[in-house]
Design an enzyme around this catalytic site. Structure first.
Site, PDB file in Angstrom:
ATOM      1  N   GLN A   1     -15.750 -16.198  -8.863  1.00 10.36           N
ATOM      2  CA  GLN A   1     -15.034 -17.283  -9.521  1.00 10.36           C
ATOM      3  C   GLN A   1     -14.785 -18.402  -8.494  1.00 10.36           C
ATOM      4  OE1 GLN A   1     -14.030 -17.843 -12.789  1.00 10.36           O
ATOM      5  NE2 GLN A   1     -13.496 -19.826 -11.863  1.00 10.36           N
TER       6      GLN A   1
ATOM      7  N   VAL B   1       0.832  -1.199   0.000  1.00 10.70           N
ATOM      8  CA  VAL B   1       0.000   0.000   0.000  1.00 10.70           C
ATOM      9  C   VAL B   1       0.872   1.257   0.000  1.00 10.70           C
ATOM     10  CG1 VAL B   1      -1.694   1.326   1.347  1.00 10.70           C
ATOM     11  CG2 VAL B   1      -1.993  -1.131   1.064  1.00 10.70           C
TER      12      VAL B   1
ATOM     13  N   GLY C   1     -13.209 -21.815  -6.956  1.00  8.22           N
ATOM     14  CA  GLY C   1     -11.847 -22.337  -7.016  1.00  8.22           C
ATOM     15  C   GLY C   1     -11.446 -22.990  -5.709  1.00  8.22           C
TER      16      GLY C   1
ATOM     17  N   LYS D   1      14.697  -2.472   2.670  1.00  7.56           N
ATOM     18  CA  LYS D   1      13.736  -1.952   1.689  1.00  7.56           C
ATOM     19  C   LYS D   1      14.259  -0.633   1.115  1.00  7.56           C
ATOM     20  CE  LYS D   1       9.467  -4.027   3.349  1.00  7.56           C
ATOM     21  NZ  LYS D   1       8.203  -3.848   4.025  1.00  7.56           N
TER      22      LYS D   1
ATOM     23  N   GLY E   1      -6.773 -16.595  -0.690  1.00  4.95           N
ATOM     24  CA  GLY E   1      -5.568 -16.493   0.150  1.00  4.95           C
ATOM     25  C   GLY E   1      -5.123 -15.051   0.157  1.00  4.95           C
TER      26      GLY E   1
ATOM     27  N   LYS F   1      -6.738 -12.787   6.816  1.00  6.80           N
ATOM     28  CA  LYS F   1      -6.429 -12.174   8.121  1.00  6.80           C
ATOM     29  C   LYS F   1      -7.568 -11.273   8.599  1.00  6.80           C
ATOM     30  CE  LYS F   1      -3.907  -7.854   7.343  1.00  6.80           C
ATOM     31  NZ  LYS F   1      -4.723  -6.882   8.021  1.00  6.80           N
TER      32      LYS F   1
ATOM     33  N   CYS G   1      -4.679 -10.246   2.888  1.00  8.42           N
ATOM     34  CA  CYS G   1      -5.792  -9.435   3.392  1.00  8.42           C
ATOM     35  C   CYS G   1      -7.030 -10.230   3.767  1.00  8.42           C
ATOM     36  CB  CYS G   1      -6.148  -8.385   2.352  1.00  8.42           C
ATOM     37  SG  CYS G   1      -4.722  -7.408   1.892  1.00  8.42           S
TER      38      CYS G   1
HETATM   39  C1  UGA Z   1      -8.274  -7.773  -1.408  1.00  5.98           C
HETATM   40  C2  UGA Z   1      -9.474  -6.905  -1.831  1.00  5.98           C
HETATM   41  O1  UGA Z   1      -9.963  -7.350  -3.101  1.00  5.98           O
HETATM   42  C3  UGA Z   1      -9.067  -5.441  -1.936  1.00  5.98           C
HETATM   43  O2  UGA Z   1     -10.194  -4.643  -2.238  1.00  5.98           O
HETATM   44  C4  UGA Z   1      -8.463  -4.973  -0.596  1.00  5.98           C
HETATM   45  O3  UGA Z   1      -8.029  -3.631  -0.639  1.00  5.98           O
HETATM   46  C5  UGA Z   1      -7.275  -5.871  -0.271  1.00  5.98           C
HETATM   47  O4  UGA Z   1      -7.724  -7.244  -0.181  1.00  5.98           O
HETATM   48  C6  UGA Z   1      -6.717  -5.406   1.046  1.00  5.98           C
HETATM   49  O5  UGA Z   1      -7.415  -5.442   2.054  1.00  5.98           O
HETATM   50  O6  UGA Z   1      -5.578  -4.907   1.067  1.00  5.98           O
HETATM   51  P1  UGA Z   1      -6.184  -8.825  -2.700  1.00  5.98           P
HETATM   52  O7  UGA Z   1      -5.807  -9.487  -1.419  1.00  5.98           O
HETATM   53  O8  UGA Z   1      -5.132  -8.135  -3.482  1.00  5.98           O
HETATM   54  O9  UGA Z   1      -7.329  -7.705  -2.457  1.00  5.98           O
HETATM   55  O10 UGA Z   1      -6.768  -9.951  -3.613  1.00  5.98           O
HETATM   56  P2  UGA Z   1      -8.092 -10.295  -4.433  1.00  5.98           P
HETATM   57  O11 UGA Z   1      -7.873  -9.941  -5.852  1.00  5.98           O
HETATM   58  O12 UGA Z   1      -9.296  -9.747  -3.784  1.00  5.98           O
HETATM   59  O13 UGA Z   1      -8.073 -11.895  -4.303  1.00  5.98           O
HETATM   60  C7  UGA Z   1      -8.047 -12.530  -3.025  1.00  5.98           C
HETATM   61  C8  UGA Z   1      -8.148 -14.031  -3.155  1.00  5.98           C
HETATM   62  O14 UGA Z   1      -9.461 -14.409  -3.543  1.00  5.98           O
HETATM   63  C9  UGA Z   1      -7.211 -14.662  -4.176  1.00  5.98           C
HETATM   64  O15 UGA Z   1      -6.656 -15.831  -3.612  1.00  5.98           O
HETATM   65  C10 UGA Z   1      -8.117 -14.992  -5.351  1.00  5.98           C
HETATM   66  O16 UGA Z   1      -7.661 -16.103  -6.083  1.00  5.98           O
HETATM   67  C11 UGA Z   1      -9.418 -15.317  -4.633  1.00  5.98           C
HETATM   68  N1  UGA Z   1     -10.623 -15.075  -5.460  1.00  5.98           N
HETATM   69  C12 UGA Z   1     -10.925 -13.821  -5.884  1.00  5.98           C
HETATM   70  C13 UGA Z   1     -11.460 -16.136  -5.798  1.00  5.98           C
HETATM   71  O17 UGA Z   1     -11.206 -17.303  -5.403  1.00  5.98           O
HETATM   72  N2  UGA Z   1     -12.583 -15.901  -6.539  1.00  5.98           N
HETATM   73  C14 UGA Z   1     -12.902 -14.646  -6.967  1.00  5.98           C
HETATM   74  O18 UGA Z   1     -13.954 -14.507  -7.649  1.00  5.98           O
HETATM   75  C15 UGA Z   1     -12.060 -13.591  -6.635  1.00  5.98           C
END
Ligand code: UGA
Length: 451
Positions: free
Chosen positions: A261, A12, A263, A36, A267, A273, A270
């Site tokens: 989606q 972030v 699956g 870093k 993981g 936790k 975010c």
């Molecule tokens: C997530 C949120 O989407 C963000 O809006 C938020 O700001 C962020 O956490 C955070 O709190 O910092 P992120 O962890 O980057 O973002 O990942 P996502 O793209 O949301 O995916 C999370 C997990 O869900 C991945 O493992 C992905 O494979 C899985 N996922 C996502 C699915 O299994 N199905 C879906 O339809 C979407």
């Protein structure tokens, strides 16, 4: 003229600093991890984000991104400080605020010496009431100053996704301002109004609303994933159904929307936790959390789904050679934290299987973190598939999507494909190889083994 300091240069903080600098704002970025800062000074980023390295180096050469070695330097040069340090979840599912408390105290000490108003904007995820009960008092105590009079406070949660950080910062779906008082709110509102166009919705609210909203957003996203994964199980047991077909049609209802989606589960740093911390918070204030706990359990079980399929086919996994394609928690990142792949790999090793692994970007991080696991790392998909008894697709990387059934047939000992992310066209795969996909009603095993 805005001058900004960013404390904590993780996903972030680093993305936000780079974005703000790209908008012509002077940014002083500080992180307590020296390695870093050293890496940034060499122009090398330690996170993999679309366009970020190029934009970062441009901002440095334009003289807008200043890498600060001292916290004091960054605070004294700025009038707004964004706190972007991590707030991990502990083993007992409570939030670990040690980093943010320590940052708040250090900033407080410096603010105490400054003879001018300064605005503190916290982006780190905080449970409701944490700002008012923990963070603001820590700053006040160390500085001897009074919030609202001597310094302002905003809780401004971040909703960007890893891998899409700059994109999400450039076009956020909303800006949320949790304000201590009008003065703080007006400053940050004007700041964002200069950056974003009219179309970006900006919500002003209490600090506690903003704190709660951040959790509710992530927990709701987890709920959607576990919900669709539950329906995927229904599909697996119901002839002529397919979760991808269901989900595609379901999403078109604007009240339901995307992020469905199916699956092997979610993981990352975010969603898992935040879900755990929110469950612990909800229970602490005396509210039943069965719905939330079920989101968690479904997600844990999804990681075991490929193992169950393997056991149905082979019964005993001892010495079976299994290829894992995908280590990162999602594609287009090198982040392996809390990836469902890790649970699958550990379980396979416990069952006595031989595990070969491949990932286009996450292999290095995996081997650094899990150096003690006896896996066989491979530097290509082909090497990883060679002479294996099954392959598990654990991450939906584009390069895996391009694979044809004949490649699996040619390289594998037995072309058993367990598609944990539903990336293949079932019609193309179902006849030439043994195909199992999440949420797809596969044919009876007898027939499968005849292939
Ligand atoms: C997530 C949120 O989407 C963000 O809006 C938020 O700001 C962020 O956490 C955070 O709190 O910092 P992120 O962890 O980057 O973002 O990942 P996502 O793209 O949301 O995916 C999370 C997990 O869900 C991945 O493992 C992905 O494979 C899985 N996922 C996502 C699915 O299994 N199905 C879906 O339809 C979407």
């Amino acid at each position: 003229m805005y001058k900004v300091s960013i404390i904590g240069l993780g996903y972030v903080g680093l993305s936000l600093s780079t974005f703000l600098a790209s908008k012509g704002i002077h940014v002083w970025g500080y992180d307590k991890a020296r390695w870093k800062l050293e890496s940034l000074k060499k122009g090398k980023l330690y996170i993999s984000e679309e366009d970020l390295e190029t934009e970062f180096n441009r901002a440095v050469s334009n003289g807008l991104f200043h890498i600060s070695e001292k916290l004091e330097e960054s605070i004294t040069h700025s009038n707004i400080t964004f706190i972007c340090v991590d707030t991990p979840t502990k083993e007992d599912w409570r939030q670990d605020y040690s980093s943010i408390i320590s940052a708040a105290k250090s900033i407080g000490k410096i603010l105490g010496k400054l003879d001018r108003y300064h605005l503190i904007v916290v982006k780190s995820t905080l449970l409701p009431e944490s700002s008012r009960k923990i963070i603001i008092p820590a700053i006040e105590q160390e500085s001897g100053l009074l919030v609202g009079r001597d310094f302002g406070y905003i809780y401004n949660p971040e909703f960007l996704r890893e891998g899409k950080a700059l994109y999400d910062l450039r076009s956020p779906n909303r800006i949320v301002i949790g304000e201590y008082d009008n003065k703080s709110g007006d400053i940050i509102y004007a700041f964002y109004k200069e950056i974003y166009d009219e179309k970006t919705p900006i919500f002003r609210m209490t600090i506690e609303n903003a704190e709660l909203l951040k959790y509710v957003s992530n927990v709701f996203l987890s709920l959607k994933i576990s919900f669709i994964n539950l329906i995927a199980r229904v599909c697996e047991k119901t002839p002529n159904t397919d979760i991808n077909i269901i989900s595609e049609a379901l999403k078109t209802d604007p009240r339901i929307g995307p992020y469905l989606q199916a699956g092997i589960g979610f993981g990352g740093q975010c969603l898992p936790k935040d879900l755990k911390a929110f469950i612990s918070f909800v229970e602490e204030i005396g509210i039943k959390s069965a719905l939330l706990r079920e989101i968690y359990f479904i997600n844990e079980e999804q990681a075991i789904w490929p193992i169950n399929i393997l056991k149905q086919v082979y019964h005993d996994l001892k010495d079976k050679v299994i290829c894992i394609l995908g280590l990162t928690f999602k594609p287009n990142t090198n982040d392996i934290r809390n990836s469902q792949s890790i649970k699958i790999i550990s379980r396979l090793l416990d069952e006595g299987a031989v595990v070969k692994i491949y990932d286009p970007e996450g292999l290095e991080n995996f081997l650094r973190e899990y150096y003690y696991l006896p896996v066989i790392p491979c530097n290509s998909i082909e090497k990883c598939l060679e002479d294996t008894d099954a392959v598990i697709i654990a991450t939906d990387w584009d390069e895996f999507k391009l694979l044809e059934p004949k490649t699996f047939k040619k390289l594998m000992k037995t072309p058993l494909i367990i598609d944990g992310r539903r990336i293949y066209d079932v019609n193309k795969f179902k006849d030439d190889v043994i195909y199992f996909g999440v949420g797809y009603h596969s044919r009876p095993f007898k027939t499968l083994l005849e292939i």
